[in-house]
Write an enzyme that holds these catalytic residues in place. Structure first.
Site, PDB file in Angstrom:
ATOM      1  N   SER A  96       0.996  -1.223  -0.127  1.00 57.61           N
ATOM      2  CA  SER A  96       0.062   0.051   0.039  1.00 57.61           C
ATOM      3  C   SER A  96       0.977   1.307   0.195  1.00 57.61           C
ATOM      4  CB  SER A  96      -0.890  -0.109   1.218  1.00 57.61           C
ATOM      5  OG  SER A  96      -0.071  -0.392   2.226  1.00 57.61           O
ATOM      6  N   LEU A 114       7.196  -5.938   3.679  1.00 58.09           N
ATOM      7  CA  LEU A 114       6.430  -5.810   4.775  1.00 58.09           C
ATOM      8  C   LEU A 114       7.189  -4.534   5.680  1.00 58.09           C
ATOM      9  CD1 LEU A 114       4.387  -8.537   6.428  1.00 58.09           C
ATOM     10  CD2 LEU A 114       3.436  -6.663   5.427  1.00 58.09           C
ATOM     11  N   TYR A 145      18.479  -2.513   2.706  1.00 60.21           N
ATOM     12  CA  TYR A 145      19.362  -1.337   2.657  1.00 60.21           C
ATOM     13  C   TYR A 145      20.709  -1.535   3.163  1.00 60.21           C
ATOM     14  CZ  TYR A 145      20.650   3.644   2.561  1.00 60.21           C
ATOM     15  OH  TYR A 145      21.361   4.672   2.439  1.00 60.21           O
ATOM     16  N   TYR A 185      22.514   1.967  11.637  1.00 54.56           N
ATOM     17  CA  TYR A 185      21.425   0.910  10.601  1.00 54.56           C
ATOM     18  C   TYR A 185      22.244  -0.314  10.505  1.00 54.56           C
ATOM     19  CZ  TYR A 185      18.040   0.251   7.261  1.00 54.56           C
ATOM     20  OH  TYR A 185      16.906  -0.379   6.458  1.00 54.56           O
ATOM     21  N   VAL A 192      12.736   8.952   1.229  1.00 55.06           N
ATOM     22  CA  VAL A 192      11.956   9.367   2.215  1.00 55.06           C
ATOM     23  C   VAL A 192      11.039   8.134   2.476  1.00 55.06           C
ATOM     24  CG1 VAL A 192      10.492  11.144   3.145  1.00 55.06           C
ATOM     25  CG2 VAL A 192      12.772  11.763   1.717  1.00 55.06           C
ATOM     26  N   THR A 193      10.874   7.881   3.792  1.00 56.02           N
ATOM     27  CA  THR A 193       9.644   6.825   4.007  1.00 56.02           C
ATOM     28  C   THR A 193       9.332   7.182   5.525  1.00 56.02           C
ATOM     29  OG1 THR A 193      11.083   5.073   4.868  1.00 56.02           O
ATOM     30  CG2 THR A 193      10.331   4.884   2.798  1.00 56.02           C
TER      31      THR A 193
END
Length: 396
Positions: free
Chosen positions: A49, A138, A224, A234, A273-274
């Site tokens: 989505s 997800l 990533y 990260y 960008v999320t």
């Protein structure tokens, strides 16, 4: 109602249906402007989505002419509360797919659960028979284990020692220093359980056991790596441990799918960008600098350009899939180019609140963030009365 953006921390609590629909149309128009992809015809997207999952669904449908089933967990509008952006995105996608004569149905629920897996399998059997491609995209902060009932919560923390570096508040455009305490062993375990490969494997196991994967079916999940400056929080932190598990799972699934001539991959994608990346300290500043450098070099891509390139230049070339020494597809190749990273690193050492606008694309970052929720989108009248109650036809 007239819908305006409302924030709680790094989360926007409202979404604009017209803006979300326009964003989806823009992505569809991009894919339609590119050469057709000789790709899959029946595609299941888990996490369909927003972001890379939505872009994967759009690319499969409008690039390869694929029928799609999307699985996600989104909230419809209620009273004065708007629906989530993913709800509006899906409604717009399904409408466009139907107009193009493409099958598009969706399942809204907890994709980690056995119930949603079974519901999806039943829909595949009823509507298609079998699937050609399974995209696993997800992104969730929590997961309830379907067998044990244990609730896992992920964290974004370094491992072993405190991490200190620059970060930016993109609302105030203030560059500051931040320190993040290291994760506990329990937090590491939880993050791997949420963001690792266990659920991806559960999906493939269930689909394979139900015999709904076509001969030669592929599956891909997203990861990533990023630059050295973000590694402590990260790639070398809790999220990195989860991504290592995801990548190890890809090798396991690849061997498993060989029985039906299939393949499993992890695609390492570009920093974008999320909602998730906005919450990770250090990352918004890095992305702002990266955007400026890549735009100056004519290399900038959004989700849709990345996913079109993944499908067209990696997964469905008609030949062997190009991977790195670890077996990963690298669509972050332009981001990680030596000249790009050298320039970003040089700017990182200089950037502060005073020169932020000069050295970075903080305005582009901020605009992209608002556009995740359908705001600041060209061609939309944000002063107009807007109907917030939008129906996803396949869920009606």
């Amino acid at each position: 109602m007239i819908i305006k953006p409302k924030f709680r921390g790094f989360i926007c609590t409202t979404a604009h249906p017209e803006g979300c629909a326009q964003q989806v149309r823009n992505q569809i128009d991009y894919v339609k402007s590119q050469p057709a992809i000789n790709g899959p015809k029946k595609v299941l997207v888990i996490g369909a989505s927003t972001g890379y999952g939505l872009a994967s669904r759009i690319t499969a449908a409008f690039g390869a002419g694929a029928d799609t089933i999307g699985v996600f967990f989104e909230r419809p509008s209620s009273g004065n509360r708007t629906a989530t952006a993913g709800w509006y995105n899906t409604a717009a996608f399904e409408e466009a797919a139907r107009e193009a004569g493409l099958f598009a149905k969706s399942i809204n629920g907890d994709a980690f659960s056995n119930e949603i897996k079974q519901q999806t399998i039943e829909m595949i059997k009823r509507e298609w028979g079998k699937v050609d491609l399974v995209v696993y995209s997800l992104a969730a902060p929590k997961r309830v284990h379907p067998e044990t009932g244990e609730v896992f919560s992920s964290v974004l923390k370094p491992i072993g020692q405190t991490f200190s570096n620059k970060t930016v508040d993109f609302h105030t455009e203030e560059v500051s220093h931040i320190s993040i305490e290291p994760a506990t062993e329990e937090e590491i375990r939880h993050t791997i359980a949420v963001m690792g490969g266990e659920d991806w494997k559960m999906w493939i196991d269930a689909l394979q056991e139900a015999d709904v994967l076509n001969e030669g079916a592929k599956t891909v999940a997203y990861s990533y790596i990023g630059p050295v400056v973000t590694h402590p929080v990260y790639r070398e932190g809790t999220v990195g441990r989860a991504k290592n598990h995801l990548e190890a799972t890809a090798h396991e699934l690849d061997k498993q799918l060989k029985k039906i001539g299939g393949e499993a991959y992890v695609s390492v994608n570009k920093a974008l960008v999320t909602q998730s990346s906005s919450a990770i300290p250090v990352v918004p500043l890095y992305i702002s600098l990266l955007y400026k450098v890549m735009k100056e070099k004519g290399l900038h891509e959004g989700c849709i350009e990345q996913m079109y390139r993944l499908f067209n230049e990696r997964l469905y070339t008609g030949g062997e899939v190009q991977v790195d020494e670890e077996g990963r597809i690298r669509i972050d190749d332009w981001e990680m180019r030596e000249d790009v990273q050298a320039e970003v690193s040089a700017r990182w050492s200089k950037v502060d609140s005073d020169n932020l606008k000069e050295l970075s694309d903080i305005e582009g970052y901020r605009r992209d963030f608002f556009q995740l929720f359908g705001f600041e989108t060209d061609g939309v009248d944000y002063e107009a009365d807007t109907e917030a109650n939008v129906t996803i036809q396949s869920l009606a």
